[in-house]
Design an enzyme around this catalytic site. Structure first.
Site, mmCIF file in Angstrom:
data_model
loop_
_atom_site.group_PDB
_atom_site.id
_atom_site.type_symbol
_atom_site.label_atom_id
_atom_site.label_comp_id
_atom_site.label_asym_id
_atom_site.label_seq_id
_atom_site.Cartn_x
_atom_site.Cartn_y
_atom_site.Cartn_z
ATOM 1 N N LYS A 114 9.829 110.784 5.672
ATOM 2 C CA LYS A 114 9.373 110.313 6.977
ATOM 3 C C LYS A 114 8.904 111.525 7.777
ATOM 4 O O LYS A 114 9.666 112.463 8.017
ATOM 5 C CB LYS A 114 10.492 109.598 7.731
ATOM 6 C CG LYS A 114 10.048 109.156 9.124
ATOM 7 C CD LYS A 114 11.227 108.794 10.010
ATOM 8 C CE LYS A 114 10.760 108.651 11.459
ATOM 9 N NZ LYS A 114 11.880 108.467 12.393
ATOM 10 N N GLY A 175 15.199 106.848 21.312
ATOM 11 C CA GLY A 175 16.505 106.797 21.965
ATOM 12 C C GLY A 175 16.532 106.136 23.320
ATOM 13 O O GLY A 175 17.576 106.101 23.975
ATOM 14 N N ALA A 201 11.612 103.636 16.702
ATOM 15 C CA ALA A 201 11.969 104.212 18.004
ATOM 16 C C ALA A 201 11.835 103.201 19.130
ATOM 17 O O ALA A 201 10.857 102.464 19.217
ATOM 18 C CB ALA A 201 11.145 105.450 18.333
ATOM 19 N N GLY A 202 12.849 103.167 19.993
ATOM 20 C CA GLY A 202 12.809 102.361 21.199
ATOM 21 C C GLY A 202 13.591 101.069 21.151
ATOM 22 O O GLY A 202 13.823 100.448 22.191
ATOM 23 N N ASN A 223 18.197 104.105 14.855
ATOM 24 C CA ASN A 223 19.410 104.910 14.750
ATOM 25 C C ASN A 223 20.262 104.770 16.013
ATOM 26 O O ASN A 223 21.356 104.218 15.990
ATOM 27 C CB ASN A 223 19.059 106.368 14.495
ATOM 28 C CG ASN A 223 20.277 107.253 14.238
ATOM 29 O OD1 ASN A 223 20.149 108.454 14.101
ATOM 30 N ND2 ASN A 223 21.478 106.697 14.156
ATOM 31 N N THR A 224 19.713 105.218 17.151
ATOM 32 C CA THR A 224 20.491 105.247 18.388
ATOM 33 C C THR A 224 20.993 103.866 18.793
ATOM 34 O O THR A 224 22.109 103.728 19.302
ATOM 35 C CB THR A 224 19.659 105.850 19.528
ATOM 36 O OG1 THR A 224 19.121 107.107 19.113
ATOM 37 C CG2 THR A 224 20.508 106.063 20.770
#
Length: 272
Positions: A114, A175, A201-202, A223-224
């Site tokens: 990635k 995040g 993301a987001g 992830n977050t």
């Protein structure tokens, strides 16, 4: 009736495979491995997510390069999961390419990566010219590149054209948990793509993941949203279900939007 529906859904799911760089996956949820309290929580959350692909930040995570530190591979075996080394923390094309080369050495020739090249510390938006440069180099060197980019349909198509095996537009800043800020761009990217499109993301909660899938995305990477939840393992389970539900809804085809009501029980043909 329930048994019939269950069997029908099972049959549809069996043929609904995500293919990336010639490899087949049943789960459309990809998860990161950072920000957890410890490796045991990482393991339990990944297991609950049902993910088959897990991302690893090579510059921040020990996968054998530091023999005296806990090794992620002790809890997430490459025999069970497809590892996706990423270039998180890289701010130049040169650093990103170097990181991918390191990952290939550490993982015995592993070539699925990635790519992300960041533009600044505050927004963590990708630097597109540098990302494009790194992607071109990596593709020429035989890497199978899944690229993190903005939600610009033109650039998404450009990354596909140079040989990236998947394009991963952001839904919102990394995040942030803001969810999909521009669903129209994501939809355009999906409609014009011939490679898998995965929102990256987001995402903040399960409904965000479901929306991404309902837009037609092939998968979601996060992830977050899981690691920063009060109960990461439970949130991982919720995300698994949300991705599956969103995919089912997309395949089923939603009803048309209408300005006025339509009775659920029509009165035409009634006795009185």
């Amino acid at each position: 009736m329930t048994a019939v529906v269950s069997k029908s859904r099972e049959a549809a799911g069996a043929s609904d495979i995500l293919t990336i760089a010639g490899r087949e996956f049943r789960s459309r949820l990809l998860v990161g491995t950072g920000k957890y309290r410890d490796l045991d929580e990482t393991r339990r959350a990944v297991e609950a997510s049902g993910a088959e692909i897990v991302t690893v930040a090579i510059r921040r995570t020990n996968i054998g390069q530091n023999p005296n530190e806990p090794n992620l591979l002790d809890v997430l075996s490459p025999r069970r999961y497809t590892l996706l080394p990423n270039t998180a923390g890289c701010y130049s094309a040169e650093d990103a390419v170097r990181t991918c080369r390191m990952a290939r050495e550490l993982l015995d020739g592993h070539d699925l990566v990635k790519l992300e090249v960041l533009g600044d510390d505050k927004t963590l938006f990708p630097d597109i010219p540098k990302t494009l440069s790194a992607a071109e180099t990596l593709v020429k060197e035989g890497f199978k590149v899944m690229v993190y980019t903005t939600d610009d349909p033109v650039m998404a198509k450009r990354f596909e054209e140079i040989g990236c095996v998947a394009v991963m537009p952001l839904a919102a800043p990394i995040g942030s948990g803001l969810g999909i800020r521009n669903p129209y761009n994501i939809r355009i990217i999906v409609e014009n793509a011939r490679v898998p499109i995965l929102v990256d993301a987001g995402v903040g909660t399960a409904s965000d993941a479901a929306v991404a899938m309902e837009l037609g995305c092939d998968g979601v990477l996060m992830n977050t949203a899981i690691a920063a939840a009060r109960n990461p393992v439970l949130m991982a389970s919720a995300m698994k279900k949300a991705v599956e539900a969103g995919r089912d809804a997309y395949l089923a085809g939603r009803m048309p939007r209408k300005f006025y009501a339509t009775a659920s029980s029509p009165v035409d043909g009634t006795f009185f």
